[in-house]
Write a protein that holds these residues in place. Structure first.
Motif, PDB file in Angstrom:
ATOM      1  N   ILE A 105      37.788  20.870  30.948  1.00 52.37           N
ATOM      2  CA  ILE A 105      38.929  19.990  31.216  1.00 52.37           C
ATOM      3  C   ILE A 105      38.466  18.537  31.359  1.00 52.37           C
ATOM      4  O   ILE A 105      39.110  17.606  30.862  1.00 52.37           O
ATOM      5  CB  ILE A 105      39.685  20.439  32.484  1.00 52.37           C
ATOM      6  CG1 ILE A 105      40.294  21.822  32.293  1.00 52.37           C
ATOM      7  CG2 ILE A 105      40.756  19.415  32.860  1.00 52.37           C
ATOM      8  CD1 ILE A 105      41.350  21.910  31.229  1.00 52.37           C
ATOM      9  N   LYS A 109      39.871  15.481  29.013  1.00 52.95           N
ATOM     10  CA  LYS A 109      40.537  14.297  29.546  1.00 52.95           C
ATOM     11  C   LYS A 109      39.823  13.009  29.133  1.00 52.95           C
ATOM     12  O   LYS A 109      40.461  11.990  28.888  1.00 52.95           O
ATOM     13  CB  LYS A 109      40.623  14.411  31.071  1.00 52.95           C
ATOM     14  CG  LYS A 109      41.567  15.507  31.534  1.00 52.95           C
ATOM     15  CD  LYS A 109      41.513  15.740  33.025  1.00 52.95           C
ATOM     16  CE  LYS A 109      42.190  14.638  33.803  1.00 52.95           C
ATOM     17  NZ  LYS A 109      42.282  14.965  35.251  1.00 52.95           N
ATOM     18  N   ASN A 112      40.184  12.778  25.110  1.00 56.23           N
ATOM     19  CA  ASN A 112      41.599  12.547  24.831  1.00 56.23           C
ATOM     20  C   ASN A 112      41.976  12.922  23.384  1.00 56.23           C
ATOM     21  O   ASN A 112      42.583  12.113  22.664  1.00 56.23           O
ATOM     22  CB  ASN A 112      41.959  11.086  25.113  1.00 56.23           C
ATOM     23  CG  ASN A 112      43.455  10.855  25.179  1.00 56.23           C
ATOM     24  OD1 ASN A 112      44.212  11.732  25.592  1.00 56.23           O
ATOM     25  ND2 ASN A 112      43.887   9.676  24.748  1.00 56.23           N
ATOM     26  N   GLU A 145      46.301  19.685  35.258  1.00 51.80           N
ATOM     27  CA  GLU A 145      45.474  18.595  34.748  1.00 51.80           C
ATOM     28  C   GLU A 145      45.951  18.042  33.407  1.00 51.80           C
ATOM     29  O   GLU A 145      45.712  16.871  33.115  1.00 51.80           O
ATOM     30  CB  GLU A 145      44.017  19.080  34.612  1.00 51.80           C
ATOM     31  CG  GLU A 145      43.359  19.482  35.914  1.00 51.80           C
ATOM     32  CD  GLU A 145      43.238  18.306  36.875  1.00 51.80           C
ATOM     33  OE1 GLU A 145      42.780  17.226  36.445  1.00 51.80           O
ATOM     34  OE2 GLU A 145      43.626  18.458  38.058  1.00 51.80           O
ATOM     35  N   LEU A 146      46.620  18.867  32.595  1.00 49.79           N
ATOM     36  CA  LEU A 146      46.876  18.460  31.213  1.00 49.79           C
ATOM     37  C   LEU A 146      48.347  18.410  30.788  1.00 49.79           C
ATOM     38  O   LEU A 146      48.666  17.828  29.746  1.00 49.79           O
ATOM     39  CB  LEU A 146      46.113  19.392  30.258  1.00 49.79           C
ATOM     40  CG  LEU A 146      44.585  19.407  30.386  1.00 49.79           C
ATOM     41  CD1 LEU A 146      43.992  20.448  29.446  1.00 49.79           C
ATOM     42  CD2 LEU A 146      43.991  18.039  30.108  1.00 49.79           C
ATOM     43  N   TYR A 150      50.146  16.806  27.411  1.00 50.04           N
ATOM     44  CA  TYR A 150      50.171  17.783  26.318  1.00 50.04           C
ATOM     45  C   TYR A 150      51.340  18.753  26.428  1.00 50.04           C
ATOM     46  O   TYR A 150      51.726  19.172  27.527  1.00 50.04           O
ATOM     47  CB  TYR A 150      48.872  18.608  26.306  1.00 50.04           C
ATOM     48  CG  TYR A 150      47.642  17.823  25.912  1.00 50.04           C
ATOM     49  CD1 TYR A 150      47.257  17.702  24.580  1.00 50.04           C
ATOM     50  CD2 TYR A 150      46.856  17.199  26.880  1.00 50.04           C
ATOM     51  CE1 TYR A 150      46.115  16.992  24.215  1.00 50.04           C
ATOM     52  CE2 TYR A 150      45.716  16.484  26.537  1.00 50.04           C
ATOM     53  CZ  TYR A 150      45.357  16.388  25.195  1.00 50.04           C
ATOM     54  OH  TYR A 150      44.230  15.678  24.833  1.00 50.04           O
ATOM     55  N   LYS A 178      49.332  16.765  21.801  1.00 48.16           N
ATOM     56  CA  LYS A 178      49.765  15.551  22.493  1.00 48.16           C
ATOM     57  C   LYS A 178      51.285  15.399  22.376  1.00 48.16           C
ATOM     58  O   LYS A 178      51.846  15.499  21.284  1.00 48.16           O
ATOM     59  CB  LYS A 178      49.083  14.331  21.890  1.00 48.16           C
ATOM     60  CG  LYS A 178      47.749  13.952  22.506  1.00 48.16           C
ATOM     61  CD  LYS A 178      47.930  13.562  23.959  1.00 48.16           C
ATOM     62  CE  LYS A 178      46.705  12.938  24.576  1.00 48.16           C
ATOM     63  NZ  LYS A 178      46.420  11.628  24.016  1.00 48.16           N
TER      64      LYS A 178
END
Length: 381
Positions: A105, A109, A112, A145-146, A150, A178
């Motif tokens: 992760i 991040k 990207n 976290e994402l 996303y 994304k």
């Protein structure tokens, strides 16, 4: 066609990537901890840069990130080791390998990328890890976290058998795109099931090489050399596995699709004659009319989870026996894992190494077909 340039984390030897080139996806960078696996990857994929090192090391992780950005990576595939969660493993919730998703992760991040594929065993959905001193389920952590950046796929459980792969393997796969790109990445439509009969039923029969030596092998299997030659005429990887005679004898008396633990006479026994207590999928032959069971790292052993060739019935001295009392050959494993049989395996790789790394991989066709859904969606925007 819009170019997809990928980074492979926990790359193993690149089983998942074996068919990516055919759909125009280029893996330009990979990271693998174990040096021998990293060397194999580099030998098979010489165009990809390999960083051999520990992703938990801050310096190594920074090297991965910086090179990924420099190379224009817009896709990351991450397949952290799953032994801490796998049904075939010890399922230790505190196994440190469960924590590796944290470092994946972090790379995601910082790099990207536009697209991410996170693959693991279904048990990942309920496994907890420790983050900042608190327990959290892995899926909750990933989304925490994402998910702001996303869009996630709706259904994350995928079975290899639904991708035309002759194997029952089930995986949990998060597919991320994304949000600004305006589409979701989902699995393709289910394909027709491929059975073991369809996949490997045409291959020459093989007798096992007995661990006790060639003399006993030829005594028990007079056609051993002839069958071996027929196998090698197909591929150097279709050669006899080695097994102890007592295991082989049990399997000679075990019908297709059955476990030797149910045999009345030739059942698994210790040296003193006492019965070996085993799971019903141990010492088991696979079925011709179904896909293979999940291929594991221990696919060369008769005693482990459903590794034995289905076999064919035959009579000898009035006794009903079954051929191929052995684990699948490496060549058969390539087929069952949907790895191209012309995959450029380095000459230095041996059976033991290949069996281990193949058992840890994502079936190549499954990975390709999932990724192809992204290719056509990305091209369409």
């Amino acid at each position: 066609m819009k170019k997809i340039k990928g980074l492979s984390l926990f790359a193993n030897v690149g089983v998942a990537e074996a068919m990516f080139e055919s759909i125009g996806v280029e893996i330009v960078l990979a990271n693998e901890l174990i040096e021998k696996r990293a060397q194999f990857y580099s030998d098979v994929y010489p165009k990809a840069k390999m960083i051999c090192g520990d992703i938990t090391d801050d310096a190594v992780r920074t090297q991965i990130v910086e090179l990924a950005v420099e190379l224009g990576v817009n896709f990351i595939i991450a397949t952290p080791p799953c032994q801490g969660m796998s049904v075939a493993g010890n399922r230790d919730p505190d196994d440190p390998r469960n924590q590796l998703i944290y470092y994946a992760i972090d790379v995601i991040k910082r790099v990207n990328p536009s697209f991410v594929m996170l693959e693991n065993v279904p048990k990942q959905l309920t496994t907890k890890i420790t983050v900042d001193g608190r327990k959290i389920r892995i899926p909750d952590y990933i989304k925490r976290e994402l998910q702001e950046a996303y869009a996630f796929n709706d259904n994350t459980l995928a079975k290899a058998r639904d991708f035309g792969v002759p194997q029952l393997r089930e995986r949990n796969i998060f597919l991320l795109v994304k949000k600004e790109l305006g589409f979701k990445w989902e699995f393709p439509e289910k394909q027709d099931e491929v059975t073991l009969e369809m996949a490997i039923g045409h291959l020459p029969s093989l007798d096992p090489l007995l661990r006790e030596g060639m003399s006993l092998t030829l005594e028990k299997f007079p056609d051993f050399e002839k069958k071996k030659a027929e196998g090698l005429s197909v591929s150097k990887w279709h050669h006899p596995p080695t097994h102890p005679w007592r295991h082989v004898e049990w399997m000679m008396h075990t019908p297709t699709g059955k476990s030797a633990i149910y045999n009345e006479v030739y059942y698994p026994q210790k040296a003193d004659g006492s019965e070996i207590k085993a799971h019903h999928n141990h010492y088991r032959r696979m079925n011709w009319d179904k896909p293979s069971r999940t291929i594991t790292m221990f696919n060369g052993f008769i005693s482990t989870l459903a590794t034995v060739h289905p076999g064919r019935p035959y009579e000898e001295n009035g006794q009903l026996l079954y051929s191929d009392p052995r684990a699948l050959s490496v060549y058969e494993l390539l087929i069952v894992m949907s790895i191209p049989t012309d995959w450029p395996i380095p000459d230095w790789a041996d059976d033991s190494f290949l069996r281990s790394v193949i058992g840890e991989g994502i079936p190549s066709k499954m990975a390709r077909d999932i990724l192809y859904q992204l290719v056509i969606s990305y091209d369409g925007i």
